[in-house]
Design a protein around this motif. Structure first.
Motif, PDB file in Angstrom:
ATOM      1  N   LEU A 336      31.556  36.781  31.315  1.00 61.57           N
ATOM      2  CA  LEU A 336      32.017  36.197  32.571  1.00 61.57           C
ATOM      3  C   LEU A 336      31.095  35.069  33.003  1.00 61.57           C
ATOM      4  O   LEU A 336      29.953  34.963  32.571  1.00 61.57           O
ATOM      5  N   ASP A 337      31.572  34.198  33.896  1.00 58.75           N
ATOM      6  CA  ASP A 337      30.833  33.013  34.312  1.00 58.75           C
ATOM      7  C   ASP A 337      29.471  33.381  34.901  1.00 58.75           C
ATOM      8  O   ASP A 337      29.382  34.216  35.788  1.00 58.75           O
ATOM      9  N   LEU A 338      28.407  32.761  34.357  1.00 61.44           N
ATOM     10  CA  LEU A 338      27.067  33.014  34.867  1.00 61.44           C
ATOM     11  C   LEU A 338      26.468  31.804  35.574  1.00 61.44           C
ATOM     12  O   LEU A 338      25.350  31.847  36.043  1.00 61.44           O
ATOM     13  N   GLY A 339      27.190  30.721  35.632  1.00 57.74           N
ATOM     14  CA  GLY A 339      26.619  29.563  36.305  1.00 57.74           C
ATOM     15  C   GLY A 339      27.299  28.277  35.879  1.00 57.74           C
ATOM     16  O   GLY A 339      28.195  28.273  35.049  1.00 57.74           O
ATOM     17  N   ARG A 340      26.845  27.157  36.457  1.00 58.22           N
ATOM     18  CA  ARG A 340      27.437  25.864  36.160  1.00 58.22           C
ATOM     19  C   ARG A 340      26.466  25.005  35.360  1.00 58.22           C
ATOM     20  O   ARG A 340      25.263  25.224  35.365  1.00 58.22           O
ATOM     21  N   SER A 341      27.020  24.030  34.671  1.00 60.75           N
ATOM     22  CA  SER A 341      26.208  23.144  33.844  1.00 60.75           C
ATOM     23  C   SER A 341      25.310  22.265  34.697  1.00 60.75           C
ATOM     24  O   SER A 341      25.606  21.981  35.855  1.00 60.75           O
ATOM     25  N   ALA A 342      24.217  21.796  34.093  1.00 58.91           N
ATOM     26  CA  ALA A 342      23.288  20.898  34.771  1.00 58.91           C
ATOM     27  C   ALA A 342      22.625  20.048  33.703  1.00 58.91           C
ATOM     28  O   ALA A 342      22.925  20.156  32.526  1.00 58.91           O
ATOM     29  N   ARG A 343      21.695  19.186  34.137  1.00 56.46           N
ATOM     30  CA  ARG A 343      20.988  18.321  33.171  1.00 56.46           C
ATOM     31  C   ARG A 343      20.271  19.168  32.137  1.00 56.46           C
ATOM     32  O   ARG A 343      20.348  18.909  30.943  1.00 56.46           O
ATOM     33  N   PHE A 344      19.585  20.195  32.576  1.00 50.08           N
ATOM     34  CA  PHE A 344      18.978  21.159  31.676  1.00 50.08           C
ATOM     35  C   PHE A 344      19.758  22.460  31.788  1.00 50.08           C
ATOM     36  O   PHE A 344      20.379  22.738  32.805  1.00 50.08           O
ATOM     37  N   HIS A 345      19.694  23.241  30.743  1.00 49.08           N
ATOM     38  CA  HIS A 345      20.337  24.549  30.812  1.00 49.08           C
ATOM     39  C   HIS A 345      19.696  25.334  31.956  1.00 49.08           C
ATOM     40  O   HIS A 345      18.474  25.508  31.994  1.00 49.08           O
ATOM     41  N   ASN A 346      20.539  25.789  32.869  1.00 52.97           N
ATOM     42  CA  ASN A 346      19.990  26.534  33.998  1.00 52.97           C
ATOM     43  C   ASN A 346      19.783  27.993  33.602  1.00 52.97           C
ATOM     44  O   ASN A 346      20.088  28.415  32.486  1.00 52.97           O
ATOM     45  N   ALA A 374      15.900  26.354  25.033  1.00 54.14           N
ATOM     46  CA  ALA A 374      17.317  25.983  24.946  1.00 54.14           C
ATOM     47  C   ALA A 374      17.447  24.577  24.368  1.00 54.14           C
ATOM     48  O   ALA A 374      16.757  23.645  24.815  1.00 54.14           O
ATOM     49  N   HIS A 375      18.333  24.417  23.382  1.00 54.51           N
ATOM     50  CA  HIS A 375      18.505  23.141  22.686  1.00 54.51           C
ATOM     51  C   HIS A 375      19.956  22.674  22.794  1.00 54.51           C
ATOM     52  O   HIS A 375      20.888  23.484  22.728  1.00 54.51           O
ATOM     53  N   HIS A 376      20.162  21.360  22.983  1.00 52.77           N
ATOM     54  CA  HIS A 376      21.506  20.768  22.993  1.00 52.77           C
ATOM     55  C   HIS A 376      21.920  20.439  21.563  1.00 52.77           C
ATOM     56  O   HIS A 376      21.229  19.667  20.884  1.00 52.77           O
ATOM     57  N   ASP A 377      23.061  20.970  21.100  1.00 46.07           N
ATOM     58  CA  ASP A 377      23.581  20.550  19.803  1.00 46.07           C
ATOM     59  C   ASP A 377      23.939  19.070  19.830  1.00 46.07           C
ATOM     60  O   ASP A 377      23.746  18.344  18.844  1.00 46.07           O
ATOM     61  N   ARG A 390      27.824  24.478  23.440  1.00 44.83           N
ATOM     62  CA  ARG A 390      27.160  23.458  22.637  1.00 44.83           C
ATOM     63  C   ARG A 390      25.645  23.514  22.804  1.00 44.83           C
ATOM     64  O   ARG A 390      24.944  22.515  22.665  1.00 44.83           O
ATOM     65  N   GLY A 391      25.141  24.707  23.100  1.00 44.26           N
ATOM     66  CA  GLY A 391      23.703  24.926  23.199  1.00 44.26           C
ATOM     67  C   GLY A 391      23.285  26.053  22.277  1.00 44.26           C
ATOM     68  O   GLY A 391      24.120  26.796  21.748  1.00 44.26           O
ATOM     69  N   ARG A 392      21.999  26.193  22.072  1.00 43.47           N
ATOM     70  CA  ARG A 392      21.502  27.270  21.206  1.00 43.47           C
ATOM     71  C   ARG A 392      20.018  27.512  21.506  1.00 43.47           C
ATOM     72  O   ARG A 392      19.349  26.676  22.139  1.00 43.47           O
ATOM     73  N   LEU A 393      19.517  28.622  21.028  1.00 44.03           N
ATOM     74  CA  LEU A 393      18.088  28.928  21.148  1.00 44.03           C
ATOM     75  C   LEU A 393      17.359  28.503  19.881  1.00 44.03           C
ATOM     76  O   LEU A 393      17.819  28.758  18.766  1.00 44.03           O
ATOM     77  N   LEU A 394      16.242  27.832  20.060  1.00 43.00           N
ATOM     78  CA  LEU A 394      15.349  27.484  18.959  1.00 43.00           C
ATOM     79  C   LEU A 394      13.922  27.781  19.400  1.00 43.00           C
ATOM     80  O   LEU A 394      13.552  27.512  20.552  1.00 43.00           O
ATOM     81  N   HIS A 399      12.415  23.750  17.491  1.00 48.41           N
ATOM     82  CA  HIS A 399      12.931  22.797  18.474  1.00 48.41           C
ATOM     83  C   HIS A 399      12.323  21.416  18.235  1.00 48.41           C
ATOM     84  O   HIS A 399      13.004  20.382  18.338  1.00 48.41           O
ATOM     85  N   ARG A 400      11.062  21.375  17.887  1.00 50.46           N
ATOM     86  CA  ARG A 400      10.416  20.105  17.569  1.00 50.46           C
ATOM     87  C   ARG A 400      11.004  19.511  16.290  1.00 50.46           C
ATOM     88  O   ARG A 400      11.228  18.304  16.200  1.00 50.46           O
ATOM     89  N   VAL A 401      11.256  20.395  15.314  1.00 51.57           N
ATOM     90  CA  VAL A 401      11.847  19.913  14.062  1.00 51.57           C
ATOM     91  C   VAL A 401      13.232  19.336  14.316  1.00 51.57           C
ATOM     92  O   VAL A 401      13.623  18.305  13.732  1.00 51.57           O
ATOM     93  N   ALA A 402      14.009  19.983  15.202  1.00 57.13           N
ATOM     94  CA  ALA A 402      15.365  19.511  15.497  1.00 57.13           C
ATOM     95  C   ALA A 402      15.361  18.104  16.081  1.00 57.13           C
ATOM     96  O   ALA A 402      16.346  17.350  15.918  1.00 57.13           O
TER      97      ALA A 402
END
Length: 423
Positions: A336-346, A374-377, A390-394, A399-402
């Motif tokens: 279920l909905d946990l929040g809204r999008s923002a510049r950074f993953h909230n 949190a990383h943006h694909d 379109r996000g994922r955990l690294l 995350h630096r390598v990405a």
């Protein structure tokens, strides 16, 4: 063949045995209470003097290396073998003998007169050793001599236990200014050493419990105990035998160890997320995942984002806590909905990523969620949107390598990312 002349000290020992034989042959029936007490005091003083003489002889034994006669590695080991005292006791005697014979004349004289017992001599010598060669350096020789005289004087009215306490604070008596500076140095050293020993270990027993051990500085131990005792106080309503009883009649219905255990559990649940640093951008919030039916009274078990399973009743209880985040799944297990999008993953979005990814999504990496970011694909700088889909955990390394242009990024069918260095 001529016989080797015996040293007079050997004759002293022989005469002592003769006198003791006479003492054992004497009858005691005519000895009244007053004279009995006086005799016991004198024999104690004589025993102290005998111990002092033995100590002096033992110090000499270290000089002539009596152990060489039998090949023993030290005088203490020789003494243990020859007299059948324990090695620990033998080492203690040798240590005290050397201290009183070589370093502390006033203490040695008091021992020889019988005014100071072997136990008192040991604690006094240890206290003086700490002053003469302690962790914060040596004190002035004059201050050391004053401390020695003071301890000998205290021995007339205090036993070894009290003398040990006085020895620790002797500088407060003979040199207060020196004592303050030395105590500050000792406390600072103790605090540094205590900080270096800090440990905490925890292990699961496979039966629903976690066992642990910890070592913390004394101050933090006292703070922790105060926290637990504040929660575990038997005056709290849920621990009273009768909530309506008078304050003087309060009684605890559980042993203190159980109350402290319950208090520890409550303290963990009371800890506010705002008081803790972020981990993977979601703080230290525990996420409870459950079906919507569980929330409304169903029997399906729930799970924590740590991978542990809990009962539905416990899940409903935790869902009521403001410091725990319930993630309720619909009938098709959609989040279920946990929040809204923002510049950074909230925070809600990062919680959703934690629930979905379970950790770093780089191929072959098993970093847990709290070590991930949190990383943006689709990079935000190129029009990418901040979303769970379109996000994922690294982990911080991947995350630096990405974001490193020297690597190619390939999305695998498993949802994992594979990184390959460019040629």
């Amino acid at each position: 063949m001529t016989e080797t002349a015996l040293h007079p000290i050997t004759g002293v020992a022989a005469r002592l045995h003769e006198d003791l034989d006479d003492g054992f042959d004497l009858g005691l029936l005519a000895l009244g209470p007053t004279e009995t007490g006086a005799a016991l005091v004198e024999l104690e003083r004589a025993a102290n003097r005998l111990a002092a003489l033995q100590s002096r002889l033992l110090a000499h034994a270290t000089e002539v290396r009596v152990e060489d006669e039998t090949g023993a590695p030290s005088t203490a080991v020789w003494l243990a073998n020859a007299t059948h005292v324990t090695r620990a006791e033998a080492h203690r005697r040798v240590r005290v003998a050397i201290a009183t014979d070589e370093r502390y004349d006033a203490l040695a004289a008091a021992c020889s007169s019988g005014e100071v017992s072997p136990g008192q001599a040991e604690v006094a010598a240890r206290a003086l050793d700490d002053l003469d060669d302690g962790p914060t350096g040596s004190v002035d020789p004059g201050v050391l001599a004053d401390a020695e005289r003071a301890l000998v004087g205290f021995a007339a009215d205090h036993d070894a236990k009290d003398l040990r306490v006085l020895g620790r604070r002797i500088l407060d008596i003979v040199a207060p200014a020196v004592g303050e500076a030395r105590e500050a140095g000792l406390l600072a050293k103790e605090e540094r050493e205590a900080a270096a020993k800090v440990r905490l270990t925890m292990r699961e027993d496979g039966q629903g419990c976690v066992h642990g051990r910890f070592t913390v500085p004394e101050m933090h131990g006292a703070m922790f105990a105060k926290m637990l005792d504040a929660i575990a106080s038997p005056r709290r309503n849920h621990l009273r035998v009768d909530p309506a009883a008078d304050a003087a009649d309060f009684a605890d219905v559980r042993p203190v160890w159980e109350r402290r255990g319950l208090a520890f559990v409550e303290l963990i649940e009371r800890m506010r997320d705002a008081d803790l640093p972020d981990a993977a951008g979601a703080g230290a919030t525990v996420v409870v995942t459950m079906q919507v039916d569980t929330l409304t009274g169903g029997l399906a078990a729930a799970s924590l984002d740590t991978g542990h399973r809990i009962s539905p009743g416990e899940a409903r209880r935790l869902a009521c806590s403001a410091d725990l985040a319930p993630a309720v799944l619909g009938t098709k297990s959609e989040l279920l909905d946990l929040g809204r999008s923002a510049r950074f993953h909230n925070k809600p979005q990062r919680i959703a990523l934690i629930l979905r990814d379970k950790g770093c999504t780089a191929e072959g990496c098993d970093a847990p969620p709290h070590r991930c970011e949190a990383h943006h694909d689709d990079p935000w700088s190129r029009g990418g949107k901040t979303s769970v889909a379109r996000g994922r955990l690294l982990c911080w390394r991947h995350h630096r390598v990405a974001h490193d242009p020297t690597y190619l990024t390939e999305r695998l069918g498993t949802g994992k990312l594979r990184f390959t260095r460019r040629n």
